[in-house]
Every structure is written in structure tokens, then in C-alpha cells.
Design an enzyme around this catalytic site. Structure first.
Site, PDB file in Angstrom:
ATOM      1  N   LYS A  87      44.430  35.303  33.564  1.00 19.18           N
ATOM      2  CA  LYS A  87      43.732  35.688  34.795  1.00 19.18           C
ATOM      3  C   LYS A  87      43.777  34.551  35.814  1.00 19.18           C
ATOM      4  CE  LYS A  87      39.239  37.703  36.169  1.00 19.18           C
ATOM      5  NZ  LYS A  87      37.909  38.119  35.656  1.00 19.18           N
ATOM      6  N   SER A 106      36.496  42.709  36.621  1.00 17.00           N
ATOM      7  CA  SER A 106      37.404  42.053  37.543  1.00 17.00           C
ATOM      8  C   SER A 106      38.732  41.628  36.927  1.00 17.00           C
ATOM      9  CB  SER A 106      36.721  40.827  38.144  1.00 17.00           C
ATOM     10  OG  SER A 106      36.431  39.857  37.144  1.00 17.00           O
ATOM     11  N   SER A 145      33.577  42.058  32.944  1.00 11.81           N
ATOM     12  CA  SER A 145      34.900  41.971  33.565  1.00 11.81           C
ATOM     13  C   SER A 145      36.074  41.973  32.596  1.00 11.81           C
ATOM     14  CB  SER A 145      34.983  40.725  34.455  1.00 11.81           C
ATOM     15  OG  SER A 145      34.200  40.902  35.607  1.00 11.81           O
TER      16      SER A 145
END
Length: 431
Positions: free
Chosen positions: A55, A130, A154
Site C-alpha cells: 500500500k 482504504s 481498511s
């Protein structure tokens, strides 16, 4: 050959229209693959040759660490985060940086300055956020596994929407050194994988104490355990707030545990209505504090001038309730509520080994659909209690509704990660 596998993934990424990646350096990862093939000392490591996506809020040297924001669009990582060092030490290769909601402040994957990520399991719908790109990269088979961060769901939210496995370790199990924090008292780094066995392996690889993160803990290696005599708690309020179609799929999943010999225990959690306000009030204040370093002087642009609408909303609310005249009215009350929520949650584990239920209360909306901030926040109502209370939680696929995946959430007490991971593995085998 590892280089062949890397080349195959790079070709897939190039052809993919999922928009899962922000930054990929094929030349770099192929060179690293060649070096890995010659490295005999790493050949017996558990992640040898595994191709991992990371990420874009976790530092990887030489890659764009933008948090999917124009604020940090030109920032290139100068060091590897602790989790990345651990990945490399176990024989893994980093294939690239994944797309995400801007500064991890979202539940849909739509707030990225690079455009939204698509859901490989339902291309017209959001992948969740996210950690949208990490989940989509795994679901689309663009990597072997991925790393994400989970502040209020997330990792688990997109894992559920994309039909893969996600795990949020207990607070402190994995070092956050090198993570661009959203809310430091909630943040945790964890795996997104194609199966639960891989989640166990990847968690073991990245966990452990780190002098650079004072909240980190040393824990024994997580092993698979027999769960046949476990008491599985089902919280009435978690089921009540969930859409009927999702609830029906989750009830089928609960039957799987019963068939394995587990005892199902009915539980009640009276603070479900406090979950979202408590989480977001604390999140806003901590996020406002965390973003003060993005002042346009040391690196990046001044965040209030460069960021998107949702990030700006959170900053302005955080600034407002951080002020002395409002702190007692909002923030301090949220901290008190958090204490009550945690006490109540930990009490539930006196009656059950694990808590099982839905991950998200509703199906993902369609890409580009007009959704209000409050409707967006509602995705998190079942995931934020995990972060508020510092417990561990994993998600495994549990059916689908018209092709859209449904994820079963399994929650465990603090540092009972081994129990949760074992239950995830056994559920997958028996579902």
C-alpha cells in the site's frame, strides 16, 4: 524461475484496467528477482519468491510514497519500513505500490488522486477502502499477496468486497515504523491474501517487536490450532444493523462452525451506536495532528491546498474539535466512550473464544454513485470496534449476492491472533 513469475505478473499489471497500482518498477523488481535466485541463504525462507504488493502509505525505498494524494505526489521513499525489511529478509519481492483512498481516509477507493480502483469481483462496484489497490491486486491475481493498513476496517472492508482474505492483527503485533499514519492509536499493518493459510504465513513474517515503534510487541510464532471446542459468539446488534441478504449468507457461515463442533453463543454489545461517533471523533483529532508535518516546507505540498474533499473535511473537523473550547465537549467524551466500549468488548470474550459476524452491513455501491459522507462512514460500523478496542480481526469469503462477494468477520481478544487465524483457515476448509 522467479524471474518468469515476476515477468508474468508485470505483464498482467500492464494489461489490467483495475487501476490497482500507483507505481511499478519492472526493471528494479526483475533485477531483484535475478539476485534472489542466486541467494541460497533465502531459499528456505517462508516467503521465498513471493511477489508482494504494498500500500502506498508504507515506505519502500525508491518507490513513490504518495498516499494517493497530490500533497505527496513527488515524494519518493528514502528507506524501507520495518515490515518491508522483514518481507525482504524472508525472501519476498516488492512488485509495486498500490492505489488507495487518499491518506487512507475513505471506505471506497474512490478518493485517490490517481482515480478509483475497480473491484475485480464486481467491476462496476467499489472495491472498498482504504486498502483498495492491495485488495484488488490480490483479487485480480496481479501479485501473490499484499500488505495494507487498517485504521477502522481498511484491510477488512476491501477484503470482504473483493472476495479475498484480510487480517487486522492486534494493536502492537506489527510495527508501524515507516507507515504514514492516519490515526496512530488505531493504525495497524496487516496482510491481504488469496487464502487464510497465506495470511498466517505473512503475518508471522511481518510481526515482532521493533525499537522504532514503542507500541510494538514480541509475540510467539502463530500456529494453527484445533478450534472444534471453541465457543463462537454471535452479537445480536451486529446482525441487526446488517442488510437481510448479507445476514442470510453470514448465518450459513455460522452453521459451518456449528458443523465443526463449535458451540454458538448469543451475545449482546450495547455500545454499537457509539462505534462511529467515537471512532471518527478520535480519528479526526489524530489525523489533524498527523498532517501538520505536511506543511509544504520539508517535502510535498501544503496539505490543505493540495488534498481532496474528504481529507480536507477531516482536517477541518479535527482542527475544530482539537480547540480547547470544544475538546472537552467532543474529543474527551469520545475517549471516555472508547474506554467503555473496550471494557464491554473484552467482557464478551469471557463468554466466547471468538466473535463471528458480518464485515460490512451493506453491499458495495456502484463506482461513481453519489453517496453522502454519512452513508460512506456507515460501511465501517462493524469494523471500527476492532480498532477502538485494540483486538484482532480477520475476514474470509462467505458466499455472494448476485456475484458480489460477502465477507465473514472473525474477531478475537487482544493477542489472540492465533485463534482468529486458525478459525479463518478451518472455515475455508469446511465452507
Amino acid at each position: 524461475m522467479i524471474t518468469d513469475r515476476v515477468s508474468d505478473y508485470l505483464e498482467k499489471i500492464e494489461k489490467s484496467d483495475v487501476n490497482a497500482f500507483i507505481d511499478v518498477n519492472g526493471e528494479k523488481v526483475l533485477k531483484e528477482a535475478e539476485e534472489l535466485e542466486k541467494n541460497d541463504t533465502l531459499k528456505n525462507k517462508p516467503l521465498y519468491g513471493k511477489i508482494v504488493a504494498v500500500k502506498s502509505n508504507i515506505n519502500v525505498k525508491g518507490y513513490k510514497i504518495s498516499c494517493a494524494s497530490k500533497t505527496l505526489e513527488k515524494y519518493v521513499g528514502t528507506y524501507d519500513a520495518t515490515v518491508v525489511k522483514k518481507l525482504r529478509s524472508q525472501g519476498a519481492l516488492i512488485v509495486g505500490m498500490t492505489n488507495m483512498d487518499e491518506f487512507a481516509g475513505g471506505s471506497s477507493g474512490e478518493t485517490s488522486c490517481y482515480g478509483p480502483t475497480k473491484n475485480p469481483a464486481a467491476m462496476d462496484r467499489i472495491p472498498g477502502g482504504s486498502s483498495s489497490g492491495s485488495a484488488a491486486a490480490v483479487a485480480a491475481d496481479l501479485c501473490d499477496m499484499a500488505i495494507g493498513s487498517d485504521t477502522g476496517g481498511s484491510i477488512r472492508n476491501p477484503a470482504s468486497h473483493c472476495g479475498i482474505v484480510g487480517f487486522k492483527p492486534s494493536y502492537g503485533v506489527v510495527s508501524r515504523q515507516g507507515l504514514c499514519d492516519l490515526a496512530m492509536s488505531f493504525d495497524q499493518i496487516g496482510p491481504l491474501t488469496k487464502n487464510a493459510e497465506d495470511a498466517l504465513v505473512l503475518t508471522n513474517a511481518i510481526k515482532g517487536i521493533d525499537r522504532s515503534d514503542s507500541t510494538s510487541l514480541e509475540t510467539p510464532k502463530f500456529e494453527k490450532k484445533d478450534i472444534s471446542n471453541y465457543k463462537i459468539g454471535v452479537v445480536k446488534e451486529f446482525m441487526d444493523v446488517t442488510d437481510e441478504k448479507i445476514r442470510n449468507e453470514i448465518e450459513k457461515g455460522i452453521e459451518v462452525f456449528k458443523d465443526m463442533g463449535c458451540k454458538i453463543v448469543d451475545l449482546s454489545y450495547k455500545y454499537i451506536d457509539l462505534a462511529l461517533p467515537t471512532y471518527y471523533l478520535i480519528n479526526y483529532v489524530e489525523f489533524f495532528s498527523a498532517t501538520r508535518k505536511y506543511d509544504g516546507r520539508r517535502y510535498g505540498e501544503f496539505i490543505e491546498e493540495a488534498c481532496g474533499e474528504e481529507v480536507l473535511r477531516r482536517i477541518l473537523i479535527g482542527k475544530h474539535i482539537s480547540e480547547q473550547e470544544f475538546s472537552g465537549k467532543y474529543y474527551k467524551k469520545a475517549l471516555q466512550a472508547r474506554k467503555s466500549m473496550k471494557k464491554e468488548m473484552l467482557g464478551l470474550f469471557n463468554s466466547a473464544d471468538l466473535i463471528v459476524g458480518p464485515t460490512v452491513p451493506k453491499l458495495p455501491h456502484k463506482l461513481g454513485e453519489d453517496v453522502s459522507p454519512m452513508e460512506m462512514y456507515a460501511y465501517d460500523v462493524l469494523t471500527v470496534p476492532t480498532n477502538i478496542c485494540g483486538i484482532c480481526s480477520g475476514v474470509v469469503r462467505c458466499g455472494n449476492i448476485s456475484g458480489v462477494p460477502v465477507g465473514l468477520q472473525i474477531q478475537g481478544a487482544p493477542l489472540e491472533d492465533e485463534k482468529v487465524l486458525s478459525a479463518m483457515i478451518e472455515f475455508e476448509k469446511n465452507y
